[in-house]
Structure formats: structure tokens, C-alpha cells
Design a protein around this motif. Structure first.
Motif, mmCIF file in Angstrom:
data_model
loop_
_atom_site.group_PDB
_atom_site.id
_atom_site.type_symbol
_atom_site.label_atom_id
_atom_site.label_comp_id
_atom_site.label_asym_id
_atom_site.label_seq_id
_atom_site.Cartn_x
_atom_site.Cartn_y
_atom_site.Cartn_z
ATOM 1 N N ASN A 71 33.671 43.421 36.286
ATOM 2 C CA ASN A 71 34.818 43.739 35.420
ATOM 3 C C ASN A 71 35.491 45.069 35.770
ATOM 4 O O ASN A 71 36.401 45.514 35.066
ATOM 5 N N ARG A 72 34.987 45.680 36.850
ATOM 6 C CA ARG A 72 35.607 46.957 37.235
ATOM 7 C C ARG A 72 36.090 46.924 38.682
ATOM 8 O O ARG A 72 36.372 47.961 39.271
ATOM 9 N N LYS A 73 36.187 45.708 39.247
ATOM 10 C CA LYS A 73 36.329 45.653 40.707
ATOM 11 C C LYS A 73 37.713 45.990 41.248
ATOM 12 O O LYS A 73 37.853 46.272 42.437
ATOM 13 N N SER A 74 38.742 45.941 40.413
ATOM 14 C CA SER A 74 40.058 46.381 40.893
ATOM 15 C C SER A 74 40.821 46.976 39.726
ATOM 16 O O SER A 74 40.478 46.741 38.556
ATOM 17 N N GLU A 75 41.874 47.686 40.048
ATOM 18 C CA GLU A 75 42.656 48.299 38.966
ATOM 19 C C GLU A 75 43.256 47.210 38.071
ATOM 20 O O GLU A 75 43.335 47.372 36.857
ATOM 21 N N ALA A 76 43.638 46.073 38.667
ATOM 22 C CA ALA A 76 44.227 44.994 37.863
ATOM 23 C C ALA A 76 43.208 44.438 36.866
ATOM 24 O O ALA A 76 43.524 44.210 35.690
ATOM 25 N N ILE A 77 41.970 44.235 37.323
ATOM 26 C CA ILE A 77 40.924 43.750 36.414
ATOM 27 C C ILE A 77 40.645 44.816 35.345
ATOM 28 O O ILE A 77 40.546 44.514 34.154
ATOM 29 N N ARG A 78 40.561 46.061 35.805
ATOM 30 C CA ARG A 78 40.270 47.136 34.834
ATOM 31 C C ARG A 78 41.363 47.208 33.772
ATOM 32 O O ARG A 78 41.079 47.441 32.597
ATOM 33 N N ALA A 79 42.611 46.948 34.182
ATOM 34 C CA ALA A 79 43.714 46.984 33.212
ATOM 35 C C ALA A 79 43.579 45.845 32.191
ATOM 36 O O ALA A 79 43.902 46.018 31.022
#
Ligand code: PBG
Length: 324
Positions: free
Chosen positions: A8-16
Motif C-alpha cells: 500500500n506504499r509502493k508508489s505515490e499514486a497508491i499512497r495518495a
């Protein structure tokens, strides 16, 4: 491993997508300082980027904040020393600096919500929030209530939208509410400084207004920072007395209080991210010890994460500029 939280932290898009909390200009209230005179924009040395404005330049600042998306300001007056007395008489002068500033803001930028401060200290020759008994030196509660109520009415008459009692006298929210209602100001809100601690983080603010107590400290009315149950008791009392919004002050060292209050009250909660908290970040950032901008965003986010609906912060303009 079946469960891997890092997915759930693997990219900025997922983090957003995952992000629980976000601070927008809608959440921010900007404190502003006004002084007498014309053409003055006087820097406050312990609060880089903050100024004491004369009314003409205050209006320019208010308009600029509004264009950045800040829709509420909290105004504080720096009163000339010769106008201060033990009774804070200047605080009820309808043509005084503060009412004039409120009227000027509402005229220049009618949609800006104006919050005003109710406490005796900016006007008091003793520098206390309440009335000091000349015989005993004690800050006396009940005679102070009358003064605070007249002050609140003067501010409401000038156009204040939200009255912010910051004095910590007992019973003042109910007293001010009745006084406002009696004068047909039932539409004027009260944001109570309900859980306000006796804090050393107010230092730069008192310098800005030259409002430090002339003798003693504020510990008989502001709360002991060792206590949390007392903060909840104070806040729930203000709720019963008719407060529309509760406040915890200071902010950063009191996130636990915000979180606890969130559990027990359904009223909106504000945090006051005070002058000393602003000064800490600015000073460390000037020294190159911290990334001031990133720390600002992290700190403001922590208030919302703790349960706040709004934040009174000297960073309001800077944060709004960053997000716009
Ligand atoms: C005074 C008042 C204070 C602040 C807001 N209203 C100072 C005090 O209680 O001594 C402090 C705000 C800040 O430090 O930013 N009634």
C-alpha cells in the motif's frame, strides 16, 4: 508472507489513494496582528514572515490571503501603551483600533470570516487576561466576565463573525453567549479557547503584542500542562455553555488532548498552532537544520490526523500558497 503492508506504499499514486488525511486551505485560519498608524508593515523578529500591520496594509494582506483560499482570519490588536489600564477600557471603545480594523476588513473583503479575541491582556496595564484586584493582586473571575461580555459586544457590533474567548475565566462562554443574545447577536458564533494551557510557547506572541504579564504568571487561570482530564472537563463545560467550536491550545505538544476530546465531543475542534511552534520551525529552517516547508506540512497534517477540523496557524498563507 501473505500480508505485506508495504504494497500500500509502493508508489505515490497508491499512497495518495490510501491517504487518510489531507490539509487544504479550507482547514486553515490565519492569525493577524494590527497596530495603529498608516503604511506600517512591521516585522515580528521572533516570527519570521509575520508582521504587525496598520489597518490600510492589513486589508491588503487579508485580500491576498482570501485569494489564496484562506477564508478565516483571527485578529489580534497591538494597543498603544498609553491606552492600557487595569479595566481594559479601550477594549469597549467602538472607535478603537480593533473595531476599526474589523469594520475595514468586512468592508474590503466581506466574505472573509473574522474571528476576534476576547481577553483583557492586550488592553490591560497589568498584562493579565482577567481583572487584577488592586488590593490582593489576584485575578478575579466574576468582575472579569462583565468586561469580557462588553468587549464581545463591541466586537460583534463592528462585524465579528466568531468571538474567541481566550481568557480561561470560569463561566465566560455562557456569560458571553447570553450577553450576545440579549443584544440580538444570536448569529455570532463562539469558538472557545476551551482547553488552553499555561504555556511557554506563547513567548513570541506576547512579544508581538507587548502583552506579557507585568507580574506573576497565568497559572491561576490557564491550565497545568501536566493534566489531560482537566482539559476534557473544561471543554465539555464550554460545550454546555453554548460554545460552537472547541479549541486546544497550544497544538503540537497537545495532540493527545485533541484525540481525547474528539472521542467525547461532537463539536468541531480547532487546534491553535501557536507562535512558539511556528518560531521553532522557522529558526531551525533558517539554520539549515530542518526542511521548514516539509516540517510545516507534516505538522499541520498531524493536527488533522489527531482529530481537528481546523487549525489556527501562522503557516496558513504559506501552506495555502504551497497547495494552490
Ligand atoms: C491572550 C492570547 C495569547 C495567545 C492568544 N491569545 C497569549 C497568552 O495567553 O498569554 C497566544 C497565541 C500564540 O502564542 O500564538 N489571551
Amino acid at each position: 508472507m501473505k500480508i505485506r503492508p508495504r504494497r500500500n506504499r509502493k508508489s505515490e499514486a497508491i499512497r495518495a489513494l490510501i491517504r487518510e488525511t489531507i490539509v487544504t486551505p479550507d482547514d486553515l485560519i490565519a492569525p493577524l496582528f494590527v497596530l495603529s498608524g498608516k503604511g506600517i508593515k512591521d516585522p515580528i523578529s521572533s516570527m519570521p514572515g509575520q508582521f504587525r500591520f496598520s489597518v490600510d496594509l492589513l486589508i491588503v494582506e487579508v485580500k491576498q490571503l482570501y485569494s489564496l483560499g484562506i477564508k478565516c482570519i483571527s485578529l489580534f490588536p497591538a494597543i498603544d501603551e498609553h491606552l492600557k489600564d487595569s479595566w481594559a477600557k479601550e477594549s469597549t471603545n467602538p472607535d478603537g483600533l480593533y473595531p476599526r480594523a474589523i469594520r475595514a476588513i468586512k468592508e474590503a473583503c466581506p466574505d472573509m470570516v473574522v474571528m476576534t479575541d476576547v481577553a483583557m491582556d492586550p488592553y490591560s496595564s497589568d498584562g493579565h487576561d482577567g481583572f487584577v484586584d488592586p488590593k490582593t493582586g489576584e485575578i478575579v473571575n466574576d468582575p472579569t466576565l462583565e468586561i469580557l461580555a462588553s468587549m464581545a459586544i463591541t466586537q460583534a457590533q463592528a462585524g465579528s463573525d466568531i468571538i474567541g474567548p481566550s481568557d480561561m475565566m470560569d463561566g465566560r462562554v455562557g456569560f458571553i453567549r447570553s450577553a450576545l443574545d440579549q443584544e440580538s447577536f444570536e448569529g455570532v458564533s463562539i469558538m472557545s479557547y476551551s482547553s488552553k494551557y499555561a504555556s511557554s510557547f506563547y513567548g513570541p506572541f506576547r512579544e508581538a503584542l507587548d502583552s506579557a504579564p507585568k507580574s506573576g504568571d497565568k497559572k491561576t487561570y490557564q491550565m497545568d500542562y501536566a493534566n489531560s482530564r482537566e482539559a476534557i472537563r473544561e471543554a465539555l463545560l464550554d460545550e454546555k455553555e453554548g460554545a460552537d467550536i472547541l479549541m486546544v491550545k497550544p497544538g503540537l505538544p497537545y495532540l493527545d488532548i485533541i484525540a481525547k476530546l474528539r472521542e467525547v465531543s461532537n463539536l468541531p475542534i480547532a487546534a491553535y498552532n501557536v507562535s512558539g511552534e511556528y518560531a521553532m520551525i522557522k529558526a531551525a529552517s533558517e539554520k539549515g537544520w530542518l526542511d521548514g516547508e516539509k516540517c510545516m506540512v507534516e505538522m499541520l497534517t498531524s493536527f488533522k490526523r489527531a482529530g481537528c477540523d481546523m487549525i489556527i496557524t501562522y503557516f496558513a498563507g504559506e501552506m495555502a500558497r504551497l497547495t494552490s
